[in-house]
Every structure is written in C-alpha cells, then in structure tokens.
Scaffold this motif. Structure first.
Motif, mmCIF file in Angstrom:
data_model
loop_
_atom_site.group_PDB
_atom_site.id
_atom_site.type_symbol
_atom_site.label_atom_id
_atom_site.label_comp_id
_atom_site.label_asym_id
_atom_site.label_seq_id
_atom_site.Cartn_x
_atom_site.Cartn_y
_atom_site.Cartn_z
ATOM 1 N N MET A 1 67.591 58.301 -27.894
ATOM 2 C CA MET A 1 66.509 58.917 -28.674
ATOM 3 C C MET A 1 67.087 60.047 -29.513
ATOM 4 O O MET A 1 67.924 60.824 -29.051
ATOM 5 C CB MET A 1 65.418 59.446 -27.725
ATOM 6 C CG MET A 1 64.153 59.899 -28.428
ATOM 7 S SD MET A 1 62.737 60.013 -27.313
ATOM 8 C CE MET A 1 63.257 61.296 -26.196
ATOM 9 N N ALA B 1 63.035 45.704 -32.547
ATOM 10 C CA ALA B 1 63.787 46.959 -32.628
ATOM 11 C C ALA B 1 63.442 47.911 -31.492
ATOM 12 O O ALA B 1 64.305 48.642 -30.990
ATOM 13 C CB ALA B 1 63.525 47.636 -33.973
ATOM 14 N N ILE B 2 62.183 47.913 -31.069
ATOM 15 C CA ILE B 2 61.738 48.884 -30.059
ATOM 16 C C ILE B 2 62.066 48.419 -28.643
ATOM 17 O O ILE B 2 62.435 49.218 -27.783
ATOM 18 C CB ILE B 2 60.218 49.146 -30.211
ATOM 19 C CG1 ILE B 2 59.945 49.840 -31.545
ATOM 20 C CG2 ILE B 2 59.691 49.995 -29.048
ATOM 21 C CD1 ILE B 2 58.479 49.995 -31.876
ATOM 22 N N ASP C 1 61.946 56.146 -33.231
ATOM 23 C CA ASP C 1 63.359 56.469 -33.435
ATOM 24 C C ASP C 1 64.249 55.243 -33.672
ATOM 25 O O ASP C 1 65.193 55.311 -34.468
ATOM 26 C CB ASP C 1 63.902 57.280 -32.250
ATOM 27 C CG ASP C 1 63.505 58.744 -32.314
ATOM 28 O OD1 ASP C 1 62.872 59.142 -33.310
ATOM 29 O OD2 ASP C 1 63.824 59.497 -31.371
ATOM 30 N N PRO C 2 63.993 54.094 -33.007
ATOM 31 C CA PRO C 2 64.872 52.927 -33.257
ATOM 32 C C PRO C 2 64.607 52.216 -34.584
ATOM 33 O O PRO C 2 65.364 51.301 -34.943
ATOM 34 C CB PRO C 2 64.560 51.992 -32.081
ATOM 35 C CG PRO C 2 63.776 52.791 -31.106
ATOM 36 C CD PRO C 2 63.076 53.827 -31.903
ATOM 37 N N ASP D 1 64.145 51.451 -38.665
ATOM 38 C CA ASP D 1 64.622 51.890 -39.969
ATOM 39 C C ASP D 1 63.436 52.429 -40.775
ATOM 40 O O ASP D 1 62.280 52.378 -40.329
ATOM 41 C CB ASP D 1 65.347 50.758 -40.703
ATOM 42 C CG ASP D 1 64.466 49.547 -41.013
ATOM 43 O OD1 ASP D 1 63.235 49.699 -41.188
ATOM 44 O OD2 ASP D 1 65.005 48.419 -41.079
ATOM 45 N N LYS E 1 59.574 51.938 -39.783
ATOM 46 C CA LYS E 1 58.903 53.153 -39.308
ATOM 47 C C LYS E 1 57.631 53.413 -40.108
ATOM 48 O O LYS E 1 56.575 53.722 -39.538
ATOM 49 C CB LYS E 1 59.841 54.344 -39.401
ATOM 50 C CG LYS E 1 59.224 55.656 -38.928
ATOM 51 C CD LYS E 1 60.232 56.801 -38.986
ATOM 52 C CE LYS E 1 59.599 58.100 -38.536
ATOM 53 N NZ LYS E 1 60.580 59.229 -38.569
#
Length: 257
Positions: A1, A154-155, A213-214, A216, A220
């Motif tokens: 994170m 991604a998450i 946070d993960p 792009d 996001k």
C-alpha cells in the motif's frame, strides 16, 4: 500500500479526534511515566496523550514516514519512531499503550491483543479504538465495486484488504482472565456530510486506500466515479440537504493488576 496522506487525513481532524479523546477519557490512570501511541498518524491523538500526561515520556509509532514528519512538526516535545505496530515490542514496559483507529490494519488479534496487554507495566492500561464499519454502506460498496470488472483483476480479493474484527465479547474474553478490569463499548457516530463526494474524500485517506492504490490512473478514476455514484444512492439527503454518515466504532480499555 502506498504511503498515507497526512493532509487528506486531517481534513476531517475534528471528527477523527473525537473518538480518540473519548477513548482517552476512559483510561483509568492518574499519571503515567511511559506512554506509547501505536499508529500515531499525524500526531493528533499523541497530542491528547501529551496533554493528559505532561510528565510522561510519550512515544508515537507509525509505519508512514509522511505521517511521522507531520507528527514531529506538530508535537516536537514527543518522540516518534518508524515501525510496524503489529510487531512492535517496548524497550521498557509502558504504563499506557494506546491505539486509536490503527489495529484494524493489523492481523491476528487473538495473538496481538494479549501480547500488547502483557507488555504493560503493573497497573498499566491498554486502550484501543477501532472502526467497526465493514458492514456499513461505505465499506460494503468498496468491496462490491472491487469485485467487478475491470477493477477486480488489479485489486484482488477485496475481503482480505482489512482485518476482520472479533466481536466485542471476543475482545472482552481475550483480556478478562488476566485484567483487573475490562471496559468495552460501541459508539455509532453520525457525521453530517456535504455530499457523496465528501464521504468519498473521508474514506479516501483510510479505508479506501487499499482498493485504489493498486489501480492505474484510468482505473482509479472509473472506480472512484462508480463508487461515488453508489454512495450517493446509499446515503439519501436529509432535511437540510446533507448526508448522514453512520460510523460505528469499538472501544476497549483494559487495566493490568
């Protein structure tokens, strides 16, 4: 994170400091020589401790250098150290170990909480406050959106991004056999918020971070837009046009014999 953002965190400082003050008000110590603030953040809770125990050696521990820089500016008379609060052990037994809105990020509470309590000096106190809002719309919707395409890949597993708390009785049981006294309670704060965007801003500095946070920049932006739309549906305007954000918090204070 990614690292925490002190400026974003302190935009709602009054609301975040209120439970910290209420936790400290129930700490049954007239004085303390050594006080530790686990997960001290930008120092708002540490400042309360320094005022309550002006003669104490006050130490703040946090895993964010950005938060510690902010805390040192705010409270130069206290000591602040970079560290993992889940693995922290004191050099000398503290009279108070205080953790406001921090331990919900640390796993294995069945081991962690008794270990922290055992580290206290005789007569010392362990004081913990944790958000208990996994079932609230703000946090349920974080997981719901994260479980959908295109963000899921991604998450990852959204259910594992924050420690699942024990019941309040579970925490009582962890401490009751060895403590002179255990005080546990719940409070549900009701925060009037200007808009769904304000609610998203509130959680962006804490609970929402592991989700975004993960991602792009493009993912996001789309995640936040979808999340904000669903927050707006979940929190209807009240009579004054504001949205009422319910925020349950769990409190635990245990005194060592």
């Amino acid at each position: 994170m990614l690292d925490w953002n002190p400026a974003l965190y302190t935009r709602f400082e009054d609301e975040r400091t209120r439970p910290a003050a209420e936790l400290l008000s129930r700490v049954p110590l007239a004085e303390a020589a050594r006080v530790v603030d686990l997960g001290c953040g930008p120092g708002n809770s540490t400042e309360l401790l320094a005022r309550r125990f002006p003669q104490a050696d006050v130490l703040g521990i946090d895993n964010s250098e950005a938060m510690l820089v902010s805390a040192r500016k705010r409270l130069p008379q206290a000591r602040f150290e970079l560290g993992d609060i889940g693995r922290w052990t004191p050099a000398a037994a503290p009279d108070l170990i205080y953790a406001n809105a921090a331990l919900q990020w640390v796993p294995d509470h069945k081991t962690l909480i008794p270990r922290l309590f055992a580290a206290l000096a005789p007569g010392g106190a362990l004081a913990i406050q944790m958000p208990d809002n996994r079932a609230e719309p703000t946090h349920r919707l974080m997981r719901d959106v994260a479980s959908e395409a295109p963000w899921k890949a991604a998450i990852g597993d959204a259910d594992k991004l924050r420690t699942e708390l024990l019941s309040i009785g579970g925490y009582y049981d962890l401490l009751a056999r060895d403590a002179a006294h255990v005080d546990v309670w719940h409070t549900v704060y009701q925060h009037p918020m200007a808009s769904a965007a304000a609610i998203v801003e509130w959680v962006s500095s804490t609970g929402l971070k592991p989700f975004v946070d993960p991602l792009d920049a493009e993912l996001k932006a789309s995640y936040l837009a979808t999340y904000e739309h669903r927050v707006a549906q979940a929190y209807p305007p009240r009579a004054d046009g504001r949205l009422l954000l319910a925020f349950p918090r769990m409190f635990i204070v245990a005194r060592k014999a």
